[in-house]
Motif scaffolding. Sequence first.
Motif, short mmCIF file in Angstrom:
data_model
loop_
_atom_site.label_atom_id
_atom_site.label_comp_id
_atom_site.label_asym_id
_atom_site.label_seq_id
_atom_site.Cartn_x
_atom_site.Cartn_y
_atom_site.Cartn_z
N GLN A 154 24.44 113.58 129.01
CA GLN A 154 24.87 113.53 127.61
C GLN A 154 25.11 112.09 127.20
OE1 GLN A 154 28.19 116.08 126.87
NE2 GLN A 154 27.17 117.88 127.68
N ALA A 155 24.21 111.22 127.55
CA ALA A 155 24.41 109.81 127.27
C ALA A 155 23.77 109.37 125.96
CB ALA A 155 23.86 108.98 128.43
N GLY A 156 23.45 110.30 125.07
CA GLY A 156 22.81 109.97 123.81
C GLY A 156 23.69 109.14 122.89
N TRP A 157 24.98 109.08 123.15
CA TRP A 157 25.90 108.35 122.27
C TRP A 157 25.59 106.87 122.22
CZ3 TRP A 157 28.41 104.42 124.60
CH2 TRP A 157 28.52 104.48 125.99
N TRP A 158 25.02 106.33 123.26
CA TRP A 158 24.80 104.88 123.30
C TRP A 158 23.55 104.46 122.55
CZ3 TRP A 158 20.39 103.02 125.58
CH2 TRP A 158 19.70 103.90 126.42
N ILE A 159 22.71 105.41 122.16
CA ILE A 159 21.50 105.07 121.41
C ILE A 159 21.88 105.03 119.94
CG2 ILE A 159 19.16 105.75 120.86
CD1 ILE A 159 19.13 107.31 123.52
N PHE A 160 21.65 103.89 119.31
CA PHE A 160 22.06 103.68 117.92
C PHE A 160 21.49 104.77 117.02
CE2 PHE A 160 21.87 101.54 113.77
CZ PHE A 160 23.20 101.20 113.66
N GLY A 161 22.37 105.46 116.30
CA GLY A 161 21.96 106.49 115.35
C GLY A 161 21.68 107.84 115.98
N GLN A 162 21.91 108.00 117.29
CA GLN A 162 21.57 109.25 117.96
C GLN A 162 22.77 110.09 118.34
OE1 GLN A 162 18.31 110.26 118.32
NE2 GLN A 162 17.96 108.49 117.02
N GLY A 163 23.98 109.71 117.94
CA GLY A 163 25.15 110.53 118.25
C GLY A 163 25.06 111.88 117.57
N THR A 164 25.78 112.85 118.08
CA THR A 164 25.69 114.21 117.53
C THR A 164 26.83 114.54 116.57
OG1 THR A 164 26.87 115.07 119.45
CG2 THR A 164 24.46 115.09 119.54
N ASP A 165 27.83 113.71 116.49
CA ASP A 165 28.96 113.98 115.61
C ASP A 165 28.60 113.68 114.16
OD1 ASP A 165 30.56 114.74 117.70
OD2 ASP A 165 31.40 112.74 117.99
N GLU A 166 28.99 114.57 113.28
CA GLU A 166 28.75 114.38 111.85
C GLU A 166 29.88 113.58 111.23
OE1 GLU A 166 25.96 115.39 110.24
OE2 GLU A 166 25.26 116.04 112.21
N SER A 191 35.74 110.15 108.27
CA SER A 191 36.03 110.08 109.71
C SER A 191 34.87 110.67 110.49
CB SER A 191 37.33 110.82 110.02
OG SER A 191 37.24 112.18 109.62
N VAL A 192 34.85 110.33 111.77
CA VAL A 192 33.86 110.85 112.70
C VAL A 192 34.55 110.93 114.05
CG1 VAL A 192 32.87 108.58 113.24
CG2 VAL A 192 31.47 110.62 113.49
N ARG A 193 34.21 111.91 114.85
CA ARG A 193 34.95 112.21 116.07
C ARG A 193 34.85 111.13 117.14
NH1 ARG A 193 34.13 117.50 119.62
NH2 ARG A 193 32.67 116.08 120.58
N ILE A 197 28.02 106.42 103.82
CA ILE A 197 29.00 106.09 104.85
C ILE A 197 28.25 105.99 106.17
CG2 ILE A 197 31.11 106.84 106.01
CD1 ILE A 197 31.62 108.58 103.43
N VAL A 198 28.44 104.87 106.87
CA VAL A 198 27.74 104.63 108.13
C VAL A 198 28.78 104.47 109.23
CG1 VAL A 198 26.08 103.14 109.33
CG2 VAL A 198 25.95 103.39 106.84
N ASP A 199 28.60 105.24 110.33
CA ASP A 199 29.53 105.08 111.45
C ASP A 199 29.03 103.99 112.40
OD1 ASP A 199 27.64 106.19 113.19
OD2 ASP A 199 28.68 108.10 113.40
N THR A 200 29.83 103.66 113.40
CA THR A 200 29.49 102.57 114.32
C THR A 200 28.33 102.93 115.25
OG1 THR A 200 31.26 103.32 115.79
CG2 THR A 200 31.77 101.49 114.28
N LEU A 201 27.88 104.19 115.22
CA LEU A 201 26.72 104.60 116.00
C LEU A 201 25.44 104.62 115.15
CD1 LEU A 201 28.28 107.52 118.08
CD2 LEU A 201 28.01 105.12 118.73
N GLY A 202 25.58 104.31 113.85
CA GLY A 202 24.42 104.23 112.97
C GLY A 202 24.12 105.49 112.19
#
Length: 167
Positions: free
Chosen positions: A22-34, A73-75, A121-126
């Motif tokens: 579940q390492a998709g969080w580190w890919i810019f813009g690929q996180g699963t949280d809305e 906010s984002v998780r 609104i842009v989060d830090t994961l893109g």
Amino acid sequence: MKKILVFLLLTGLLFAFTMPSQAGWWIFGQGTDEIVTNYIYINQNSIEESGQEITLFRESLKDGNIRINGKASVRNAKIGAVFVSLDNKASWQKANVSNNGYFEYIFTPEIDREYDFCVKIVDTLGKTNDIDSTYRKVKVVDENISDKVFQTLNDIREAYQNEDPGT
């Protein structure tokens, strides 16, 4: 020393292959949280409670400005930036954002001009929010709000008086 190094290497490999990937969080813009838009206000008018069109009266503008503020906010990330468009996404202006996701943008509108308003609104994961859900048409009119209320109440009174009680 060599045994310890081999042990650590084997333990690491075993750990890597047994853990779910579940390492998709580190890919810019690929996180699963809305991104969650907690609220957005245009001069203290909630866009959630308004229709697609918002009319503001010049006399109700504090210092002649429109103030857009909100909170998002984002998780598993933070809100990185917020942009406001007044021309239906043709151009964007950066809003002020705090660490907790609160944002604010203030501008001086032209009277009787319509603004096609959106917030990105842009989060830090893109990832970005659903920009189209924030769309509102905003217009500032140079009418006296008291006169408008009086006229509306007068129209209601006349309609009531003209109602035929026999029907």
